[in-house]
Scaffold this active site. Structure first.
Site, short mmCIF file in Angstrom:
data_model
loop_
_atom_site.label_atom_id
_atom_site.label_comp_id
_atom_site.label_asym_id
_atom_site.label_seq_id
_atom_site.Cartn_x
_atom_site.Cartn_y
_atom_site.Cartn_z
CB THR A 108 2.11 14.15 0.57
OG1 THR A 108 1.27 13.05 0.16
CG2 THR A 108 1.87 15.37 -0.30
CG ASP A 109 2.29 8.66 0.61
OD1 ASP A 109 2.09 7.67 -0.12
OD2 ASP A 109 1.42 9.52 0.88
CE1 TYR B 279 -3.98 10.99 -6.12
CE2 TYR B 279 -1.74 10.75 -6.97
CZ TYR B 279 -2.60 11.01 -5.91
OH TYR B 279 -2.11 11.26 -4.68
CD GLU C 113 5.13 3.66 31.67
OE1 GLU C 113 4.44 4.51 32.25
OE2 GLU C 113 5.14 2.44 31.98
CB SER D 256 7.40 10.25 -1.50
OG SER D 256 6.27 10.17 -0.67
CE LYS E 20 -0.49 12.30 3.13
NZ LYS E 20 -0.17 11.55 1.88
CB THR F 167 0.17 13.78 -5.36
OG1 THR F 167 0.00 12.46 -4.88
CG2 THR F 167 -1.17 14.33 -5.80
N1 DAS Z 1 1.97 8.33 -3.26
C1 DAS Z 1 2.07 9.68 -2.77
C2 DAS Z 1 3.54 10.08 -2.72
O1 DAS Z 1 4.20 10.07 -3.77
C3 DAS Z 1 1.39 10.70 -3.60
C4 DAS Z 1 1.51 12.04 -2.92
O2 DAS Z 1 0.70 12.28 -2.05
O3 DAS Z 1 2.42 12.81 -3.23
O4 DAS Z 1 3.97 10.42 -1.63
#
Ligand code: DAS
Length: 358
Positions: free
Chosen positions: A121-122, A55, A315, A88, A194, A41
Site C-alpha cells: 500500500t505504501d 509483520y 505565488e 512496495s 494513502k 502486506t
Molecule cells: N510496507 C508496506 C508495503 O509493502 C506494507 C503494505 O502496507 O502493503 O507497501
C-alpha cells in the site's frame, strides 16, 4: 432423392432441434482475470493473529493468495503470476516498466478480460497512476492491497482481492482507467492517495471522491475519471529502457535550497518542488530552482498540501521563470507525469499542456 429419404432427413433435423431446445442453456464461461502479484502486506505474515504492525510483508505467494479465496471461482476464471515479491517501499520505476509491459501483453490477448495487481500500500498510488498513463488497453486494471497481514484476525486482504477480481471481471469497469479497489471502494488511479498509516479505509480521493463502490461483488459507479488515461494518452513506454530521473524536494520552514541543490548534483532531468501553501517558494528555493532551470532541468511547482491545484503565475511568475505548475497532482504523482513527459519533450509549454490533460 426419394420421398422416404426426405422424410428421414426431416425427422433427423426435428430430433436435433428438439434436443437443442431441451438442453440447458450453455452458460457463457466466466471472464478470465490474471492476478499479477508484487508483494506487500496483502502477502504479509506475522507471528500472531493479532499483530497488525511489525509483520513481514511480501512472503505469501500468488497461488496461496488465490487459494485463500475460493469464492473467486464464482466471479472469474483466475490465473496468477508472481511478478515481484517486495514491500512496495522498494518499488522503483524499473519495476513499473516491467509491470506495464506484462499488463499490456496480457490485455492484448482476446481471452483475458482484466488484470488485478496485488501490491504494497505504501507506493500503490504511484504504480497505479503510472499504469493509468501508459497501459494501452481499455480493459480493467485494478490495484489492490491490504492494511492487515494475511495472518491477522479479520484480515482485509481476502475481501479486497475478491472485490478487485470481481471489478476486473465486470463489463462496467471497461474504459474507466486504472482503478484502486480496497475497503469496498473504487478509486481512480489519478485521484487516490494513502491517507492513514494504519487505518483500513486509508485509501481516499480526498477532493474529488470515489468512482464507486463494490456491493455484493458488483460495482456501482457514480462518476467517471475526467482526465485522459490509458488508450487516450500520448505516452508509450514500449521502447523506454529507463524513465528520466525526476526528483521531489519537500519544502518546510527553513528548508532553503539544500534538497534542490542535491537533486541538481544527482543529475536529475526534472525537479518537482513540493512547496508550502499554493506552491510558494522561499527566496533560497527560488534561487536554486532558477539556477536548475538554467541548466535545462524542468521545474514543476507542486504543493505539499493534499487539496487544491497550484495556480499558475500565482505565488511565482511561472511565465517569466519558465516553470510548470502541477495542477492538483500530489508531488509524488507530478513526478510520474513529468518523467513520462520528458520521454517526449523538454518544452515547458508542451509539458504544461500535459499537466492540464492528465
Ligand atoms: N510496507 C508496506 C508495503 O509493502 C506494507 C503494505 O502496507 O502493503 O507497501
Amino acid at each position: 432423392m426419394t420421398t422416404r429419404r426426405h422424410h428421414t432427413l426431416a425427422l433427423a433435423f426435428l430430433a436435433l432441434a428438439l434436443a437443442a431446445a431441451a438442453a440447458p442453456p450453455q452458460l457463457a464461461p466466466l471472464p478470465q482475470v490474471t492476478i499479477l502479484a508484487t508483494g506487500g502486506t496483502i502477502a504479509g505474515t506475522a507471528a500472531t493473529s493479532t499483530a497488525t504492525v511489525g509483520y513481514t510483508a511480501a512472503t505469501v505467494g500468488v497461488a496461496a493468495l488465490i487459494a485463500a479465496v475460493p469464492e473467486l471461482a464464482a466471479v472469474a476464471r483466475v490465473s496468477g503470476e508472481q511478478v515481484f515479491q517486495i514491500a512496495s517501499e522498494n518499488m522503483t520505476p524499473a519495476h513499473w516498466l516491467i509491470l506495464a509491459r506484462r499488463v499490456d501483453e496480457l490485455l492484448a490477448r482476446d481471452d483475458v478480460a482484466g488484470v488485478v495487481i496485488t501490491h504494497g500500500t505504501d507506493t500503490l498510488e504511484e504504480t497505479a497512476y503510472f499504469l493509468d498513463l501508459v497501459v494501452k488497453s481499455a480493459k480493467p486494471v485494478v490495484l489492490v492491497g491490504a492494511m492487515r497481514p494475511s495472518t491477522a484476525i479479520s484480515a482485509d486482504g481476502p475481501m479486497n482481492l475478491y472485490n478487485a477480481v470481481a471489478l476486473a471481471a465486470s463489463r462496467e469497469a471497461v474504459g474507466r482507467g486504472v482503478m484502486v479497489c480496497m475497503n469496498d471502494r473504487i478509486d481512480a488511479a489519478r485521484d487516490v492517495t494513502k491517507t492513514n498509516t494504519v487505518a483500513l479505509d486509508t485509501f481516499r480521493s480526498p477532493e474529488l471522491g470515489i468512482l464507486g463502490v463494490m456491493e455484493g461483488g458488483r460495482p456501482a459507479f457514480y462518476r467517471t475519471a475526467e482526465r485522459a488515461h490509458t488508450t487516450a494518452t500520448e505516452f508509450d513506454v514500449t521502447n523506454v529502457k529507463e524513465l528520466p530521473n525526476v526528483g521531489v524536494a519537500l519544502a518546510y520552514a527553513g528548508s532553503g535550497r539544500v534538497a534542490i541543490d542535491a537533486l541538481v548534483a544527482a543529475g536529475v532531468k526534472g525537479i518537482v518542488n513540493a512547496g508550502v501553501g499554493d506552491g510558494s517558494l522561499s527566496v533560497e528555493a527560488k534561487a536554486a530552482l532558477v539556477e536548475a532551470r538554467k541548466r535545462g532541468i524542468v521545474v514543476v511547482r507542486a504543493s505539499r498540501i493534499p487539496g487544491g491545484a497550484v495556480a499558475r503565475n500565482g505565488e511565482a511568475n511561472d511565465d517569466a521563470l519558465d516553470f510548470v505548475v502541477a495542477d492538483n497532482l500530489s508531488p509524488q504523482k507530478a513526478r510520474i507525469l513529468l518523467a513520462l513527459a520528458l520521454t517526449r519533450t523538454a518544452d515547458t509549454r508542451e509539458i504544461q499542456r500535459m499537466f492540464r490533460r492528465y
